[in-house]
Design a protein around this motif. Structure first.
Motif, PDB file in Angstrom:
ATOM      1  N   LEU A  36       0.830  -1.201   0.000  1.00 45.21           N
ATOM      2  CA  LEU A  36       0.000   0.000   0.000  1.00 45.21           C
ATOM      3  C   LEU A  36       0.868   1.256   0.000  1.00 45.21           C
ATOM      4  O   LEU A  36       0.600   2.203  -0.756  1.00 45.21           O
ATOM      5  CB  LEU A  36      -0.924  -0.016   1.222  1.00 45.21           C
ATOM      6  CG  LEU A  36      -1.925   1.117   1.338  1.00 45.21           C
ATOM      7  CD1 LEU A  36      -2.919   1.062   0.197  1.00 45.21           C
ATOM      8  CD2 LEU A  36      -2.633   1.058   2.669  1.00 45.21           C
ATOM      9  N   LEU A  37       1.908   1.272   0.791  1.00 44.13           N
ATOM     10  CA  LEU A  37       2.824   2.404   0.836  1.00 44.13           C
ATOM     11  C   LEU A  37       3.514   2.602  -0.509  1.00 44.13           C
ATOM     12  O   LEU A  37       3.664   3.733  -0.982  1.00 44.13           O
ATOM     13  CB  LEU A  37       3.856   2.194   1.946  1.00 44.13           C
ATOM     14  CG  LEU A  37       4.824   3.334   2.190  1.00 44.13           C
ATOM     15  CD1 LEU A  37       4.074   4.566   2.675  1.00 44.13           C
ATOM     16  CD2 LEU A  37       5.862   2.925   3.204  1.00 44.13           C
ATOM     17  N   ARG A  38       3.904   1.524  -1.121  1.00 42.84           N
ATOM     18  CA  ARG A  38       4.534   1.600  -2.446  1.00 42.84           C
ATOM     19  C   ARG A  38       3.569   2.166  -3.479  1.00 42.84           C
ATOM     20  O   ARG A  38       3.949   2.976  -4.325  1.00 42.84           O
ATOM     21  CB  ARG A  38       5.004   0.206  -2.854  1.00 42.84           C
ATOM     22  CG  ARG A  38       5.707   0.168  -4.172  1.00 42.84           C
ATOM     23  CD  ARG A  38       6.270  -1.219  -4.433  1.00 42.84           C
ATOM     24  NE  ARG A  38       6.813  -1.307  -5.759  1.00 42.84           N
ATOM     25  CZ  ARG A  38       6.401  -2.155  -6.675  1.00 42.84           C
ATOM     26  NH1 ARG A  38       5.458  -3.025  -6.388  1.00 42.84           N
ATOM     27  NH2 ARG A  38       6.950  -2.165  -7.864  1.00 42.84           N
ATOM     28  N   SER A  39       2.301   1.793  -3.399  1.00 40.98           N
ATOM     29  CA  SER A  39       1.292   2.320  -4.317  1.00 40.98           C
ATOM     30  C   SER A  39       1.077   3.813  -4.108  1.00 40.98           C
ATOM     31  O   SER A  39       0.892   4.559  -5.059  1.00 40.98           O
ATOM     32  CB  SER A  39      -0.035   1.585  -4.126  1.00 40.98           C
ATOM     33  OG  SER A  39       0.100   0.232  -4.443  1.00 40.98           O
ATOM     34  N   ILE A  40       1.115   4.229  -2.860  1.00 42.40           N
ATOM     35  CA  ILE A  40       0.951   5.655  -2.565  1.00 42.40           C
ATOM     36  C   ILE A  40       2.123   6.451  -3.131  1.00 42.40           C
ATOM     37  O   ILE A  40       1.948   7.497  -3.756  1.00 42.40           O
ATOM     38  CB  ILE A  40       0.804   5.880  -1.046  1.00 42.40           C
ATOM     39  CG1 ILE A  40      -0.533   5.338  -0.561  1.00 42.40           C
ATOM     40  CG2 ILE A  40       0.936   7.354  -0.695  1.00 42.40           C
ATOM     41  CD1 ILE A  40      -0.676   5.327   0.950  1.00 42.40           C
ATOM     42  N   VAL A  41       3.337   5.947  -2.929  1.00 44.72           N
ATOM     43  CA  VAL A  41       4.522   6.654  -3.397  1.00 44.72           C
ATOM     44  C   VAL A  41       4.547   6.735  -4.918  1.00 44.72           C
ATOM     45  O   VAL A  41       4.886   7.763  -5.497  1.00 44.72           O
ATOM     46  CB  VAL A  41       5.797   5.975  -2.854  1.00 44.72           C
ATOM     47  CG1 VAL A  41       7.038   6.515  -3.522  1.00 44.72           C
ATOM     48  CG2 VAL A  41       5.880   6.159  -1.357  1.00 44.72           C
ATOM     49  N   LYS A  42       4.170   5.672  -5.579  1.00 47.15           N
ATOM     50  CA  LYS A  42       4.178   5.650  -7.041  1.00 47.15           C
ATOM     51  C   LYS A  42       3.022   6.441  -7.646  1.00 47.15           C
ATOM     52  O   LYS A  42       3.059   6.779  -8.812  1.00 47.15           O
ATOM     53  CB  LYS A  42       4.112   4.211  -7.550  1.00 47.15           C
ATOM     54  CG  LYS A  42       5.413   3.490  -7.467  1.00 47.15           C
ATOM     55  CD  LYS A  42       5.291   2.159  -8.161  1.00 47.15           C
ATOM     56  CE  LYS A  42       6.631   1.658  -8.563  1.00 47.15           C
ATOM     57  NZ  LYS A  42       6.540   0.494  -9.416  1.00 47.15           N
ATOM     58  N   GLY A  43       1.994   6.727  -6.849  1.00 47.14           N
ATOM     59  CA  GLY A  43       0.849   7.474  -7.359  1.00 47.14           C
ATOM     60  C   GLY A  43      -0.187   6.592  -8.019  1.00 47.14           C
ATOM     61  O   GLY A  43      -0.984   7.073  -8.832  1.00 47.14           O
ATOM     62  N   ASN A  44      -0.198   5.321  -7.693  1.00 48.95           N
ATOM     63  CA  ASN A  44      -1.170   4.408  -8.293  1.00 48.95           C
ATOM     64  C   ASN A  44      -2.548   4.518  -7.652  1.00 48.95           C
ATOM     65  O   ASN A  44      -3.541   4.143  -8.266  1.00 48.95           O
ATOM     66  CB  ASN A  44      -0.686   2.963  -8.184  1.00 48.95           C
ATOM     67  CG  ASN A  44       0.560   2.726  -9.003  1.00 48.95           C
ATOM     68  OD1 ASN A  44       0.832   3.450  -9.939  1.00 48.95           O
ATOM     69  ND2 ASN A  44       1.329   1.713  -8.636  1.00 48.95           N
TER      70      ASN A  44
END
Length: 103
Positions: A36-44
């Motif tokens: 979830l954190l990775r998705s937030i950072v990538k803007g997904n």
């Protein structure tokens, strides 16, 4: 259930028995949190168009607020400028301030 699911469950159950179910659940939740954190950072999670529209709205509203602030502060700034001019022009001829109270 699929036989593959049963095989995965058979692999996980000894781990849950050995380490405890709470640790296994905590590990799974940590992995979910990282994804979830990775998705937030990538803007997904937020589409780029919505983000750009929100930034444009923010900039437009900030410009409106800056204009209103400058219109509101213009009379005060004008008074301060007049006071500054009066103070610098109102001194005595020898450069000593007549309003000096000796304090």
């Amino acid at each position: 259930m699929d036989s593959n699911d049963v095989a995965n469950l058979e692999k996980l159950l000894p781990l849950a028995d050995k380490y405890g179910l709470a640790y296994i659940i905590a590990l799974v939740l940590l992995m979910i949190l990282l994804v979830l954190l990775r998705s937030i950072v990538k803007g997904n999670l937020v589409p780029r168009e919505l983000l750009e529209r929100a930034e444009e709205d923010r900039d437009r509203l900030q410009n409106i607020l800056d204009k209103e602030r400058s219109d509101f502060m213009a009379p005060t700034l004008e008074v301060l400028q007049r006071l500054k001019i009066d103070h610098s022009a109102g001194g005595s001829t020898n450069g000593i301030n007549d309003e000096d109270r000796g304090g």
